[in-house]
Structures are given as C-alpha cells and as structure tokens.
Design an enzyme around this catalytic site. Sequence first.
Site, PDB file in Angstrom:
ATOM      1  N   TYR A 117       0.860  -1.185   0.000  1.00  0.00           N
ATOM      2  CA  TYR A 117       0.000   0.000   0.000  1.00  0.00           C
ATOM      3  C   TYR A 117       0.891   1.228   0.000  1.00  0.00           C
ATOM      4  O   TYR A 117       1.815   1.327   0.800  1.00  0.00           O
ATOM      5  CB  TYR A 117      -0.885  -0.008   1.253  1.00  0.00           C
ATOM      6  CG  TYR A 117      -1.799   1.187   1.386  1.00  0.00           C
ATOM      7  CD1 TYR A 117      -2.965   1.281   0.623  1.00  0.00           C
ATOM      8  CD2 TYR A 117      -1.524   2.198   2.292  1.00  0.00           C
ATOM      9  CE1 TYR A 117      -3.820   2.372   0.757  1.00  0.00           C
ATOM     10  CE2 TYR A 117      -2.378   3.296   2.432  1.00  0.00           C
ATOM     11  CZ  TYR A 117      -3.519   3.376   1.665  1.00  0.00           C
ATOM     12  OH  TYR A 117      -4.354   4.451   1.801  1.00  0.00           O
ATOM     13  N   ASP A 154       9.592   2.704  -1.022  1.00  0.00           N
ATOM     14  CA  ASP A 154       8.661   3.407  -0.153  1.00  0.00           C
ATOM     15  C   ASP A 154       9.055   3.107   1.293  1.00  0.00           C
ATOM     16  O   ASP A 154       8.836   2.002   1.786  1.00  0.00           O
ATOM     17  CB  ASP A 154       7.232   2.929  -0.464  1.00  0.00           C
ATOM     18  CG  ASP A 154       6.184   3.560   0.439  1.00  0.00           C
ATOM     19  OD1 ASP A 154       6.563   4.179   1.465  1.00  0.00           O
ATOM     20  OD2 ASP A 154       4.987   3.420   0.129  1.00  0.00           O
ATOM     21  N   LYS A 191       5.655   9.975   7.925  1.00  0.00           N
ATOM     22  CA  LYS A 191       5.524   9.573   9.330  1.00  0.00           C
ATOM     23  C   LYS A 191       6.590  10.181  10.240  1.00  0.00           C
ATOM     24  O   LYS A 191       6.466  11.322  10.654  1.00  0.00           O
ATOM     25  CB  LYS A 191       5.535   8.038   9.438  1.00  0.00           C
ATOM     26  CG  LYS A 191       4.574   7.372   8.432  1.00  0.00           C
ATOM     27  CD  LYS A 191       3.472   6.616   9.070  1.00  0.00           C
ATOM     28  CE  LYS A 191       2.651   5.838   8.074  1.00  0.00           C
ATOM     29  NZ  LYS A 191       1.246   5.799   8.365  1.00  0.00           N
TER      30      LYS A 191
END
Length: 430
Positions: free
Chosen positions: A147, A242, A270
């Site tokens: 994802y 990623d 994050k």
Amino acid sequence: MIIMNHKKSEDLFAKAKTIIPGGVNSPVRAFKAVGCNPVFIEKAAGSKIYDADGNEYIDYVGSWGPMILGHCHPKVVEAIQTTAANGASFGAPTAMGTELAQLVNQAYPNIEKVRMVSSGTEATMSAIRLARGFTGRDKILKFDGCYHGHADSLLVKAGSGAATFGVPTSPGVPADFAKYTLTAIYNDLEDVKSIIAANKGEVACIILEAIAGNMGCVPPVAGFLQGLRDLCTKEGILLIIDEVMTGFRVAYGGAQERYGVRGDLVCLGKIIGGGLPVGAFGGKSEIMESLSPEGGIYQAGTLSGNPLAMSAGIATLKLLQEEGFYQQIEEKSAYLEKGLQQVTSSSSVATCWQRVGGMFCTFFQNGPVNNFDDALKSDTEAFGRYFRSMLDQGINLAPAQFEAGFMSIAHSQEDLDKTIAAVEKALTAV
Ligand code: HOZ
C-alpha cells in the site's frame, strides 16, 4: 464481550456518522474489521493513549508508525510550540525546510535532493509522476498487498484498508488508469522478471515497501531487494523504495541501510514529521532536477515544508541520533517477541509472529507469510476476537489483521510484561 466502558466513544461515533462518511476520516479507524465500534481518542503521553471515557491503553499503533519517541516527547512539543508562536504556515521557503532536507540526506546518501510534501500518499504519487516523466514511460509495477497511499494508479491490488475491506482495487479508479499499473507477487523475483520481460522498455518504475507493512509485517526474503535493484539497473527502470513506514524506524537509515540496497527514488513520511502531517520524496540529483522549476515535471503544495512539521521533524530526528536508540528499540521488541512466542507456543491457536526491529505483527495462521496470498490465509475472525480482548485489557493494537504494530522508546518493561500477560489471556478468548 467488552467490559470496559465506552459510552462516550459510542456517543461520539454515532454523532460522527451523521456528518463524516462511516464516522471516520480514514476507513480502518472504523474498527469494522474487528467487530466493534471505534474508541475516540482524547489525549496521549509516552507509551499510553487515552479515550474519551478516560480508559488508558498501552499504544502499539503510535499513529501508524511516527510516534517512535512515544507521544508528546517534551522536546518535540517545545519545538512545535516555539515554531507556532512565529506563524503556522507561510507557503514560502524556510531555513527549517533545508535543515530537515540535510538531515534526511545524511541518513540516506542516495537522497541527494529531496522535496517535502504533506503525506505519504503525496510522496508516492509525486515520485511516480517523476519516474514517468524522467523515463518517458507510462507503466509502473507494484506488488500485491503493498500500500502506497490512495492515489489512483496505486489503488490496484493494494493492502491496508483496501485489503481489509475487500476492495484492493477501488471503484473510481478508471480502467484506463489501472491498465498502466502492473502487479507482481511480493518476494517473487521470477514473477517480476517475467512481467518486465512481457513489457520490455515500457515500465517507468518498480515501487515497493522494502518491508511490507500494510499486509501485516512481511520482510523481504534473502536476495529479493538486490534482485530488484539489479533488474531495474539492467532495464533502465527506476526503483522507488517506499520507506514511509520503515524510514527512521527499522534503522536510522531505514530498510535501505538494514538490507544494503538503495533505490533511485525514496519516499518518506511519518517519523520525519514527528507526528505532524508530512511526507517527502527524493533521490539522485539528475532525477530530482527534472522537477519544476528546474525541469518540467510539475509538483507543488501550499503546506509542503510546513514550518510546524519541519520543526517537529528536526527535533525528532535529532533525538533518534542519540547513542543506542535503535538498540533499545530492538531490545524492547525482542523482549516482546520472546514473551509472545512463549505464550503462543503453549496455546492451541495458530499464530505466526513476524518482526523487523520495532515493526511487527501477529498473523492468525501458522505462516510463514511471504506475500499477500499468504497473508489472506489468516483467520481474520480470530484476529477480531483477539483484538477485542486486548482492547478490553488496555492494549491498543491496529484494528485489522493486515496492519503492523510499532514499538516506541517510551514502552516500559511493565508495559511489555502487561502486554504479554494480556496476549496469554486474549488467546483463551480466541
Ligand atoms: N492505512 C493506514 C495504515 N496503513 C491507516 C491510516 C489511518 O487510519 O490513520
């Protein structure tokens, strides 16, 4: 049966549903996958999070990864407060934007140039546009169950909430867009090679989570990342790693430092915002210089490089540089792992614990889990019963089987022992 009082959360959820789709601003938060209603959060401190009814939980969600220092670290709070007093947003360059970029570059030498954005979704979406513009190719390859946020071309066989709710390829993504997204089996290099061979000269980039964290926690098997690196170099394809979840998490230099494989482009998020909305994408100068205004590939954002997020990120990364930080995260996580393995091995419930550093999950099956099809074999009903029991015992886990858990430096020995005891009890409820 949940014994804890959630009356205020129930009321807040009912009210939210009248005005917010599903009552939540992000699908997994609705707790639909675990058969109960969500708790509404009021505040957090250190390893703990508190709901609207005043219940305290040991938190292993950590805002889905960024709170590696625990909640409300005084130095991060101070940095945000000091910055806020000078203005919340300018839509203009600041010295802090450059300072955070330099910190990122020091940790990830292949990120020669970096641009800040406001979320992981923006980072991956922008990196893909850049890869397409730079290579002049339209197709991209992603992995089933990975994802990378909710941009159109990435919501194809996606993990996280998309997997949880059974819509890995979302309605609303035109078939004409989705046809440019090729998907391969995670950890299966031969599958990737055959797809690339069938689309020779047409693939702009391969994007992956170097440790998949949106189908549970699925580490790369030996040779997988290096094999992708070699294939990309040979075929003129950009490798996009990623590291939104793994960056500054599984090591200061992320999964790339841990496995010794470097991407051409890297996405971050994050932790680099210390809990504030942030993302970043960066890589080799020759690629990054294709971005506007140096080059013609357009990407922009009013909140990109937002001063509050930059100050929280800088304060966080400086704290992560303290001697022994990652060793402590490893020791806490290994202690939890050992304790959980002891209690799960004496239970009849099939479970499989997978972990890299301070990122982990428990699959409700025998495992091992190496890809999305493996992950889907988990007993999600059993996970739901386990989740509800853990919540009732004051442990906050991600409310879906296909998500990861996160350790913070603030988790105490007492927290870990309480968690292990709670798991032992929860397994009797499964
Ligand atoms: N899909 C996100 C985690 N993998 C969850 C986002 C959120 O609800 O905050």
